[in-house]
Design a protein around this motif. Structure first.
Motif, PDB file in Angstrom:
ATOM      1  N   MET A  31      -7.731  -8.502  -4.198  1.00 49.01           N
ATOM      2  CA  MET A  31      -7.993  -7.710  -2.995  1.00 49.01           C
ATOM      3  C   MET A  31      -6.694  -7.276  -2.344  1.00 49.01           C
ATOM      4  SD  MET A  31      -7.828  -8.196   0.559  1.00 49.01           S
ATOM      5  CE  MET A  31      -7.977  -9.952   0.753  1.00 49.01           C
ATOM      6  N   VAL A  32      -5.710  -8.164  -2.292  1.00 49.15           N
ATOM      7  CA  VAL A  32      -4.429  -7.843  -1.665  1.00 49.15           C
ATOM      8  C   VAL A  32      -3.735  -6.702  -2.413  1.00 49.15           C
ATOM      9  CG1 VAL A  32      -2.103  -8.715  -1.189  1.00 49.15           C
ATOM     10  CG2 VAL A  32      -4.104 -10.112  -0.629  1.00 49.15           C
ATOM     11  N   LYS A  33      -3.827  -6.711  -3.746  1.00 53.34           N
ATOM     12  CA  LYS A  33      -3.226  -5.639  -4.542  1.00 53.34           C
ATOM     13  C   LYS A  33      -3.866  -4.286  -4.226  1.00 53.34           C
ATOM     14  CE  LYS A  33      -1.798  -8.498  -8.475  1.00 53.34           C
ATOM     15  NZ  LYS A  33      -1.979  -8.724  -9.938  1.00 53.34           N
ATOM     16  N   VAL A  34      -5.170  -4.311  -3.937  1.00 51.26           N
ATOM     17  CA  VAL A  34      -5.870  -3.057  -3.654  1.00 51.26           C
ATOM     18  C   VAL A  34      -5.416  -2.463  -2.332  1.00 51.26           C
ATOM     19  CG1 VAL A  34      -8.133  -2.034  -3.194  1.00 51.26           C
ATOM     20  CG2 VAL A  34      -7.868  -3.674  -5.048  1.00 51.26           C
ATOM     21  N   VAL A  35      -5.265  -3.307  -1.292  1.00 52.42           N
ATOM     22  CA  VAL A  35      -4.981  -2.784   0.054  1.00 52.42           C
ATOM     23  C   VAL A  35      -3.481  -2.722   0.348  1.00 52.42           C
ATOM     24  CG1 VAL A  35      -7.173  -3.658   0.900  1.00 52.42           C
ATOM     25  CG2 VAL A  35      -5.134  -5.072   1.140  1.00 52.42           C
ATOM     26  N   GLU A  36      -2.683  -3.314  -0.520  1.00 55.18           N
ATOM     27  CA  GLU A  36      -1.260  -3.413  -0.215  1.00 55.18           C
ATOM     28  C   GLU A  36      -0.580  -2.058  -0.042  1.00 55.18           C
ATOM     29  OE1 GLU A  36       2.366  -6.370  -1.540  1.00 55.18           O
ATOM     30  OE2 GLU A  36       0.905  -5.731  -3.052  1.00 55.18           O
ATOM     31  N   PRO A  37      -0.851  -1.039  -0.868  1.00 56.15           N
ATOM     32  CA  PRO A  37      -0.192   0.256  -0.654  1.00 56.15           C
ATOM     33  C   PRO A  37      -0.467   0.849   0.713  1.00 56.15           C
ATOM     34  CG  PRO A  37      -1.139   0.165  -2.836  1.00 56.15           C
ATOM     35  CD  PRO A  37      -1.626  -1.057  -2.112  1.00 56.15           C
ATOM     36  N   ALA A  38      -1.722   0.784   1.164  1.00 56.92           N
ATOM     37  CA  ALA A  38      -2.057   1.331   2.475  1.00 56.92           C
ATOM     38  C   ALA A  38      -1.361   0.563   3.587  1.00 56.92           C
ATOM     39  CB  ALA A  38      -3.581   1.296   2.682  1.00 56.92           C
TER      40      ALA A  38
END
Length: 520
Positions: A359-366
């Motif tokens: 989950m962290v990898k998914v939201v990290e760019p934003a």
């Protein structure tokens, strides 16, 4: 016909039949007893007349016998047979001749005012003291033997008489004594009893009708209240209830009726709320789709009708692309929302540490674009989840935390086991977002995930509505970030499928804590 009148008329009919049957049996019994008394008196009268007549005849026969013996002393023995024959003939003719006189003497000595008698000798009536000289049928003489009696009851001149017949044999001739006694007293008593009973039964029925009317009215009053309340409910007043006072079957029915009315009221409220939510959903959806469509149509029309510089064209195309992506995201979430409401989900054993890392990898760019940091502290656990859907839950919560945070702030994600808490995770899907205390203040073991931001926060009213479709606490901020107000509705449905509890703790200006409790 009202129920009370049915009860009243039914009781009147049953009471009338019961009183009629009892009255008939009692009156019939009394009449039979009176008639038997009259019959016994008639038999006694007949025995008295018969005894008196037989006594007079015996005196006559003894007198004739003495005269015959004196005559036999003066004749020869050779003429004995002729004398005996002559004596027999004289006895029969003497009896027939003397019976009227005997009857007259007996009548003067034993006759009463309401009794008469007839004397028949050798089939012929020889005497009667009855001036009416009523005709006597052959029934009195059929199968009559010495020592027995026949009787009949006849109505003459609106009176009833008992005829009693007895038989004696005199010189081989039948002597019948018929007594006639007035039995009208028994029939008069019968008529008086019938009239009296009619009066009594009328009075009883009137009194019973009045009593049963008030009793049935009292007993059926709760039913009338039920009927009145049911009419009010049928007219749309779902808040009205029956005032229960009795503890019998009607009282129990009233209690059940109130329970049913409450269930109907709750169901109607639920339906009204659902209709309202649908209407609000359609209105919100129309409003949400109108904004990007207006932008898309406006910029497309501008590019179609005007020659724009390259820079302005790229800006317009950028607006069209971003609003199109927003519509795509909205349609995808709506599809998932509708699908999850109608279908079950598959679950598998998932490591929470791996899931949170993904989950962290998914939201990290934003988060990096907003210069936000993510702090995680995850205690690993293996739970039964739908991996993709639960990542959607965490991503949506993290996305909301990002939108609510200011640049440079931190969002914390924690995961750990909890127990011995003053709450109990409910298994019922309808209880998502609620918790209840247990008797011993303990609960089953659970896994808790918390997402904590330090952003703008929410009021209590905003926190309570956060899972409504298209609801946005800060619409301008949410639209600026590309939100449509569907993400939290999707989160709530996914958590329902996982029997999880979502609680929101927030204060304006102090941030928000999203806490998920998963059964383990």
């Amino acid at each position: 016909m009202k129920f009370r009148y049915k009860v009243l008329f039914t009781n009147l009919i049953l009471l009338s039949l019961g009183l009629g049957l009892v009255g008939y049996l009692m009156i019939h019994k009394n009449f039979e007893l009176a008639k038997q008394t009259q019959l016994k008196n008639a038999i006694v009268q007949n025995n008295l007349v018969q005894s008196s007549v037989e006594y007079e005849l015996l005196q006559l026969l003894n007198s004739v016998s003495d005269n015959s013996e004196t005559s036999n002393n003066n004749t020869d023995n050779n003429n004995a047979d002729n004398s005996n024959a002559e004596k027999s003939s004289i006895s029969a003719s003497s009896i027939a001749a003397q019976l009227p006189q005997i009857g007259s003497r007996v009548s003067s000595s034993v006759r009463s005012r309401d009794s008469f008698f007839y004397i028949y000798f050798d089939g012929e009536k020889v005497y009667t003291d009855d001036k009416s000289d009523a005709r006597i049928g052959d029934t009195l003489f059929k199968n009559l033997t010495t020592g027995n009696k026949n009787y009949v009851i006849k109505e003459e001149s609106q009176k009833h008489y008992i005829y009693v017949t007895s038989q004696s044999v005199i010189d081989e001739k039948n002597l019948w004594i018929v007594s006639k006694c007035d039995a009208s007293e028994a029939y008069t008593l019968l008529d008086e009893q019938i009239n009296y009973f009619r009066l009594i039964i009328i009075v009883i029925l009137i009194a019973e009708s009045a009593a049963m009317y008030f009793i049935s009215r009292y007993m059926t009053k709760p039913l009338e209240k039920l009927n009145h309340v049911s009419e009010e409910i049928a007219q749309g007043d779902y808040a009205t209830r029956v005032n229960v006072k009795s503890h019998d079957e009607i009282g129990l029915l009233a209690q059940k009726f109130n329970i049913m009315a409450q269930a109907v009221s709750d169901h109607v409220d639920e339906l009204n709320d659902m209709v309202h939510r649908r209407e609000q959903f359609v209105a919100d959806f129309t409003h949400e789709i109108k904004t990007p469509m207006t932008s898309i149509i406006g910029y497309a029309d501008t590019m179609r009708s005007l020659e724009l510089p390259r820079e302005e064209q790229m800006m317009a195309l950028g607006y069209i692309f971003s609003e199109g992506k927003r519509l795509e995201s909205m349609s995808q979430k709506l599809f998932e929302l509708i699908y999850l409401r109608r279908h079950d989900i598959e679950k598998a054993r998932v490591h929470m540490a791996d899931l949170c890392a993904e989950m962290v990898k998914v939201v990290e760019p934003a988060y990096e674009n907003r210069h936000l940091t993510i702090e995680t502290e995850i205690e690993d656990a293996v739970l039964l989840l739908n991996r993709e859907l639960f990542i959607t839950v965490l991503v949506n919560l993290m996305d909301n935390a990002r939108k609510a945070s200011e640049e440079g702030q931190q969002v914390e994600v924690t995961g750990k086991f909890v127990d011995n808490m003053a709450c109990n995770i409910r298994k019922d899907k309808t209880d998502i977002g609620e918790a209840e205390s247990t008797d011993d203040g303990k609960c089953m073991r659970a896994y808790e995930i918390c997402i904590i931001d330090h952003g703008i926060g929410m009021t209590k009213e905003q926190a309570e509505r956060i899972c409504d479709e298209f609801y946005m606490a800060d619409k301008s901020r949410a639209r600026k970030e590309g939100g449509a107000g569907i993400g939290m509705s999707l989160v709530a449905i996914i958590l329902e499928h996982h029997n999880a509890v979502l609680s929101v703790e927030s204060e304006p200006g102090c941030g928000t804590t999203m806490r998920i409790l998963l059964p383990w």
